[in-house]
Design a protein around this motif. Structure first.
Motif, PDB file in Angstrom:
ATOM      1  N   LEU A 163       9.607  14.215  50.748  1.00  0.00           N
ATOM      2  CA  LEU A 163       9.534  15.436  51.549  1.00  0.00           C
ATOM      3  C   LEU A 163      10.820  16.243  51.439  1.00  0.00           C
ATOM      4  N   ALA A 193      11.020  17.869  48.034  1.00  0.00           N
ATOM      5  CA  ALA A 193      10.138  19.032  47.960  1.00  0.00           C
ATOM      6  C   ALA A 193      10.752  20.235  48.661  1.00  0.00           C
ATOM      7  N   LEU A 194      11.351  20.008  49.814  1.00  0.00           N
ATOM      8  CA  LEU A 194      11.977  21.108  50.552  1.00  0.00           C
ATOM      9  C   LEU A 194      13.191  21.653  49.801  1.00  0.00           C
ATOM     10  N   GLY A 230      11.880  23.767  47.042  1.00  0.00           N
ATOM     11  CA  GLY A 230      11.382  25.022  47.602  1.00  0.00           C
ATOM     12  C   GLY A 230      12.488  25.987  47.953  1.00  0.00           C
ATOM     13  N   SER A 284      -1.102  22.511  54.672  1.00  0.00           N
ATOM     14  CA  SER A 284      -0.305  22.377  53.459  1.00  0.00           C
ATOM     15  C   SER A 284       1.106  22.948  53.618  1.00  0.00           C
ATOM     16  N   ALA A 306       5.473  20.387  56.001  1.00  0.00           N
ATOM     17  CA  ALA A 306       6.895  20.093  55.816  1.00  0.00           C
ATOM     18  C   ALA A 306       7.750  21.322  56.106  1.00  0.00           C
ATOM     19  N   THR A 307       7.303  22.475  55.642  1.00  0.00           N
ATOM     20  CA  THR A 307       8.052  23.716  55.867  1.00  0.00           C
ATOM     21  C   THR A 307       8.117  24.052  57.354  1.00  0.00           C
ATOM     22  N   GLU A 353       5.896  24.713  48.733  1.00  0.00           N
ATOM     23  CA  GLU A 353       5.320  23.449  49.207  1.00  0.00           C
ATOM     24  C   GLU A 353       3.838  23.359  48.831  1.00  0.00           C
ATOM     25  N   LYS A 354       3.120  24.457  48.985  1.00  0.00           N
ATOM     26  CA  LYS A 354       1.704  24.473  48.616  1.00  0.00           C
ATOM     27  C   LYS A 354       1.517  24.143  47.142  1.00  0.00           C
ATOM     28  N   ARG A 369       2.052  20.456  46.513  1.00  0.00           N
ATOM     29  CA  ARG A 369       0.932  19.647  47.006  1.00  0.00           C
ATOM     30  C   ARG A 369      -0.290  19.776  46.089  1.00  0.00           C
TER      31      ARG A 369
END
Length: 283
Positions: free
Chosen positions: A39, A42-43, A46, A154, A157-158, A253-254, A257
């Motif tokens: 997570l 991913a952030l 992003g 989705s 996390a954001t 993030e989308k 995923r």
């Protein structure tokens, strides 16, 4: 009845406790530590891509989705100039001509400050405590977070990042934004100087002609109060710029995923690949 040696039983018990403590799934494929790492990765991806994109020319100004609007007070000034402006056409023209310049200067300032947002976001993500990693991974925004609700999200996390770090991000980002607002991006003017010119001219009209304009508005059937404007431009633009950044981070993030296997990161592939089927079936 067959008896097992005590060492075998003890080893089995330790194994059961260990699996529970590290958060392995039923089939032992993914640990809680890996989920949290995935997570955060991913952030970071992003925010890295978002700050890089938004720091380019027209990153904000050329994107209708996140283009920063004028403050509400600016729109209010334009509406009231219908009545108060007739007492000074010179001042009215000055204000109207500077409004679009102000809009551009605000967005150019946000683009300039975006490059300084990356380390601020990196620190926030690094220090983020993710207590609900499995829920977030599975598209559930933890209770108490922004827009928490039923169904697969989705942007989980954001939204969690924004809920947990927004105030600290504003505090850290404000000095960078205020510095950018003082830079001359449109002609020989900065967003700050343009806003000061607009508000000082408007406030001068209010002091001189406010009573007459109020009466003129009433005669036209409109109940309008003419008051001086005093808005913290830095606070407004900082909030809007951060909102735009989170929109871009959410879009990233989308993408992660939807297709985690397009990323070179092993942890992204492992963690988000684990729930890829759930994304496909619930979105």
């Amino acid at each position: 009845m067959k008896k097992f040696p005590l060492i075998v039983l003890a080893t089995s018990m330790v194994a059961m406790v260990s699996c529970d403590e590290i958060g392995l799934s039923g089939d032992g494929e993914l640990s809680t530590a890996e989920v949290v790492n995935g997570l955060k990765t991913a952030l970071n991806i992003g925010t890295d891509s978002s700050t890089a994109e938004l720091s380019l020319k027209d990153g904000y100004y050329g994107n209708p989705l996140i283009k920063i609007p004028l403050p509400d007070e600016a729109e209010m000034i334009m509406e009231k100039m219908e009545f108060i402006g007739k007492y000074s056409s010179t001042a009215q023209n000055l204000i109207e001509n500077k409004m679009e310049s102000l809009r551009e200067a605000i967005n150019r300032s946000a683009e300039d400050a975006a490059k300084d947002a990356k380390p601020i976001f990196t620190d926030a993500i690094t220090n983020l405590t993710i207590k609900d990693g499995w829920e977030i991974l599975n598209g559930v925004v933890p209770e108490g977070s922004e827009k928490a609700g039923a169904g697969f999200d989705s942007l989980a996390a954001t939204k969690y990042l924004k809920n947990q770090t927004y105030n600290s991000l504003v505090d850290a980002y404000s000095p960078k934004m205020n510095a950018a607002l003082d830079k001359k991006f449109v002609g020989n003017a900065s967003a700050t100087s343009l806003w000061n010119d607009i508000t000082s001219n408007y406030n001068g009209l209010v002091v001189q002609y406010g009573s007459a304009a109020t009466l003129a508005a009433k005669l036209a059937g409109k109940d309008i109060s003419f008051k001086e404007v005093n808005t913290n431009l830095g606070e407004f633009v900082t909030a809007k710029a951060l909102d735009g950044l989170f929109v871009k981070v959410g879009a990233q993030e989308k993408e992660i995923r939807k297709n985690p296997f397009q990323w070179a990161s092993d942890i992204i592939q492992k963690v988000f690949g684990y729930v890829k089927d759930a994304v496909a079936s619930k979105e």
